[in-house]
Design a protein around this motif. Sequence first.
Motif, PDB file in Angstrom:
ATOM      1  N   ILE A  94      41.312  53.165  33.448  1.00 17.32           N
ATOM      2  CA  ILE A  94      41.416  51.837  34.065  1.00 17.32           C
ATOM      3  C   ILE A  94      40.195  51.005  33.751  1.00 17.32           C
ATOM      4  O   ILE A  94      40.293  49.822  33.411  1.00 17.32           O
ATOM      5  N   LEU A  95      39.013  51.627  33.847  1.00 17.24           N
ATOM      6  CA  LEU A  95      37.774  50.903  33.564  1.00 17.24           C
ATOM      7  C   LEU A  95      37.750  50.421  32.120  1.00 17.24           C
ATOM      8  O   LEU A  95      37.323  49.296  31.833  1.00 17.24           O
ATOM      9  N   SER A  96      38.233  51.263  31.201  1.00 15.66           N
ATOM     10  CA  SER A  96      38.279  50.874  29.787  1.00 15.66           C
ATOM     11  C   SER A  96      39.198  49.679  29.584  1.00 15.66           C
ATOM     12  O   SER A  96      38.886  48.747  28.833  1.00 15.66           O
ATOM     13  N   VAL A  97      40.352  49.699  30.276  1.00 18.20           N
ATOM     14  CA  VAL A  97      41.288  48.578  30.170  1.00 18.20           C
ATOM     15  C   VAL A  97      40.652  47.305  30.705  1.00 18.20           C
ATOM     16  O   VAL A  97      40.746  46.235  30.088  1.00 18.20           O
TER      17      VAL A  97
ATOM     18  N   PRO B 207      40.073  37.603  33.298  1.00 17.72           N
ATOM     19  CA  PRO B 207      39.149  38.001  34.364  1.00 17.72           C
ATOM     20  C   PRO B 207      39.494  39.372  34.929  1.00 17.72           C
ATOM     21  O   PRO B 207      40.674  39.723  35.071  1.00 17.72           O
ATOM     22  N   ARG B 208      38.453  40.128  35.261  1.00 21.75           N
ATOM     23  CA  ARG B 208      38.657  41.483  35.780  1.00 21.75           C
ATOM     24  C   ARG B 208      39.468  41.469  37.076  1.00 21.75           C
ATOM     25  O   ARG B 208      40.304  42.343  37.300  1.00 21.75           O
ATOM     26  N   GLU B 209      39.240  40.465  37.928  1.00 22.50           N
ATOM     27  CA  GLU B 209      39.959  40.399  39.201  1.00 22.50           C
ATOM     28  C   GLU B 209      41.455  40.232  38.982  1.00 22.50           C
ATOM     29  O   GLU B 209      42.277  40.819  39.695  1.00 22.50           O
ATOM     30  N   ASP B 210      41.819  39.435  37.952  1.00 21.42           N
ATOM     31  CA  ASP B 210      43.238  39.239  37.654  1.00 21.42           C
ATOM     32  C   ASP B 210      43.871  40.529  37.149  1.00 21.42           C
ATOM     33  O   ASP B 210      45.012  40.857  37.505  1.00 21.42           O
ATOM     34  N   MET B 211      43.146  41.264  36.318  1.00 21.95           N
ATOM     35  CA  MET B 211      43.671  42.521  35.816  1.00 21.95           C
ATOM     36  C   MET B 211      43.832  43.540  36.935  1.00 21.95           C
ATOM     37  O   MET B 211      44.824  44.276  36.984  1.00 21.95           O
ATOM     38  N   ILE B 212      42.863  43.597  37.844  1.00 19.69           N
ATOM     39  CA  ILE B 212      42.958  44.529  38.972  1.00 19.69           C
ATOM     40  C   ILE B 212      44.179  44.219  39.818  1.00 19.69           C
ATOM     41  O   ILE B 212      44.935  45.109  40.225  1.00 19.69           O
ATOM     42  N   SER B 213      44.401  42.940  40.069  1.00 20.69           N
ATOM     43  CA  SER B 213      45.569  42.532  40.849  1.00 20.69           C
ATOM     44  C   SER B 213      46.864  42.933  40.150  1.00 20.69           C
ATOM     45  O   SER B 213      47.805  43.432  40.787  1.00 20.69           O
TER      46      SER B 213
ATOM     47  N   LYS C 167      49.549  50.694  49.559  1.00 24.12           N
ATOM     48  CA  LYS C 167      48.418  49.808  49.304  1.00 24.12           C
ATOM     49  C   LYS C 167      47.533  50.488  48.273  1.00 24.12           C
ATOM     50  O   LYS C 167      47.212  51.678  48.410  1.00 24.12           O
ATOM     51  N   VAL C 168      47.152  49.752  47.238  1.00 19.85           N
ATOM     52  CA  VAL C 168      46.331  50.308  46.159  1.00 19.85           C
ATOM     53  C   VAL C 168      45.084  49.453  46.010  1.00 19.85           C
ATOM     54  O   VAL C 168      45.149  48.219  46.033  1.00 19.85           O
ATOM     55  N   ASP C 169      43.957  50.102  45.844  1.00 15.66           N
ATOM     56  CA  ASP C 169      42.688  49.385  45.669  1.00 15.66           C
ATOM     57  C   ASP C 169      41.958  49.983  44.463  1.00 15.66           C
ATOM     58  O   ASP C 169      41.879  51.208  44.332  1.00 15.66           O
ATOM     59  N   ILE C 170      41.442  49.125  43.605  1.00 15.62           N
ATOM     60  CA  ILE C 170      40.710  49.567  42.422  1.00 15.62           C
ATOM     61  C   ILE C 170      39.307  49.000  42.479  1.00 15.62           C
ATOM     62  O   ILE C 170      39.124  47.789  42.657  1.00 15.62           O
ATOM     63  N   ASP C 171      38.321  49.850  42.303  1.00 15.21           N
ATOM     64  CA  ASP C 171      36.922  49.414  42.294  1.00 15.21           C
ATOM     65  C   ASP C 171      36.638  48.711  40.966  1.00 15.21           C
ATOM     66  O   ASP C 171      36.761  49.329  39.900  1.00 15.21           O
ATOM     67  N   PRO C 172      36.253  47.421  40.996  1.00 12.49           N
ATOM     68  CA  PRO C 172      36.033  46.692  39.734  1.00 12.49           C
ATOM     69  C   PRO C 172      34.864  47.220  38.915  1.00 12.49           C
ATOM     70  O   PRO C 172      34.800  46.974  37.707  1.00 12.49           O
ATOM     71  N   LYS C 173      33.929  47.943  39.527  1.00 14.73           N
ATOM     72  CA  LYS C 173      32.761  48.448  38.813  1.00 14.73           C
ATOM     73  C   LYS C 173      33.012  49.807  38.172  1.00 14.73           C
ATOM     74  O   LYS C 173      32.566  50.076  37.057  1.00 14.73           O
ATOM     75  N   THR C 174      33.707  50.689  38.897  1.00 14.10           N
ATOM     76  CA  THR C 174      33.896  52.056  38.409  1.00 14.10           C
ATOM     77  C   THR C 174      35.299  52.323  37.903  1.00 14.10           C
ATOM     78  O   THR C 174      35.518  53.280  37.162  1.00 14.10           O
ATOM     79  N   GLY C 175      36.263  51.482  38.320  1.00  9.18           N
ATOM     80  CA  GLY C 175      37.645  51.713  37.933  1.00  9.18           C
ATOM     81  C   GLY C 175      38.339  52.768  38.772  1.00  9.18           C
ATOM     82  O   GLY C 175      39.491  53.113  38.527  1.00  9.18           O
TER      83      GLY C 175
END
Length: 414
Positions: A5-8, A19-25, A46-54
């Motif tokens: 995920i972090l690589s993506v 933007p990273r926030e858009d990809m996480i969403s 509910k799913v949450d992804i850490d933008p720093k670590t993935g």
Amino acid sequence: MSNEILSVLQYMEKEKGIPREDMISAISAAIVSSAQKGFGPSQNLKVDIDPKTGSLKAWNLLAVVDSVSDPTSEIHIEKARAIRPGIQIGETIEKEIDPSHLGRIAAQAAKQAIVQRIRQFEKDRLYDDFKSSIGDIVSGVVRRRDRSDLVIDLGKTEAILPAKERIPGEEYSPGDRIRCLLLNIESTPRGPELILTRSHPNFVKRLFELEVSEIADGTVALESIAREAGYRTKIAVQTNDPKVDPVGACVGARGARVKTIVRELGGEKIDVIRYFSDPRKMLEEAIAPAVPKNIKVDEANRRIYFEVAEGDLSIAIGRKGQNAKLTSKLLGWRLDIGKESSGEVQFEERMQRAVQGINQIPGISDEQAQILVNNGITSIDAFEGVTINDLIDLKFTEDQANNIIAKVKAFRKR
């Protein structure tokens, strides 16, 4: 999975500008959607992804009840209070789950959904990046030929230069640099497609705006333009500054400015004339070096009747009628051209004789003959070089144009 995920996220942010926030969403929504398909729509995730670590965390959102009917979406009050003391019936509790439990099928579905969302992001970004550039000149490199079209690399994306939008006679090879006008952004099943042109009149207009500073700053106004790509362009210019010669400003010292544009257009001829609001004066400027005589203006039908000396007739009409056609487009008036002769034969009478001459061709009606004569096709010989598209420009239907051309060819073989 967090490394993937972090690589993506890093790739899309750096290479695609998403933007990273858009990809996480997008990824979160895709995982939730795929999981619901795998385990049933009643399951609320509910799913949450850490933008720093993935790293990814998932929770099952359960409604607190006193009697459980669906364990995938409900939890008994006693179990809920063991997790969070004080919770009440009707509230929702988040129960963390192992993301790996979402299953291989859900992961594959999530991957497909992510790819789709990424494509949509790229489509939206492409449109946003270039929508403000429609009508501007862009530079690129010819990459390949797609059937008869050229694929142009603009850096951020590729664009299409259709065969019909190229200047006749121009040839390009992969690796050649090229300048075009961004004509439009078309929606296709593959997403937005940038359409380029080199044959549109606005391409010449933008070249003049880039080359002539007086046009760019508004001192000189380009009032009208007519173009037959690969053959000739006529432009009419004017200025409100009495100290400025608008034609001279466009031509440049020793023709330097206009020569630069002519080179860009592969040798296409360019006529720069002074603009007049009076159609008579505009006609005199635009049709030169032919000299129009006995000019009659029909303002109701926006039509101008005029004659030229016999020696000027071929100049006024031009090769394949191009000069007359361009002059008509430049003025915005239809032109009826006749040959000057002795005064005893009136102009209207000669026009009627021309109509009768065209009527020698079997199958052409009086109305069609009148239209042809009004547009300078006054004899059988005048059909030389006339194409179906030329007749369509005169408001004939395609079937009518095909029929007229066929009748003329058949008549000449007699």
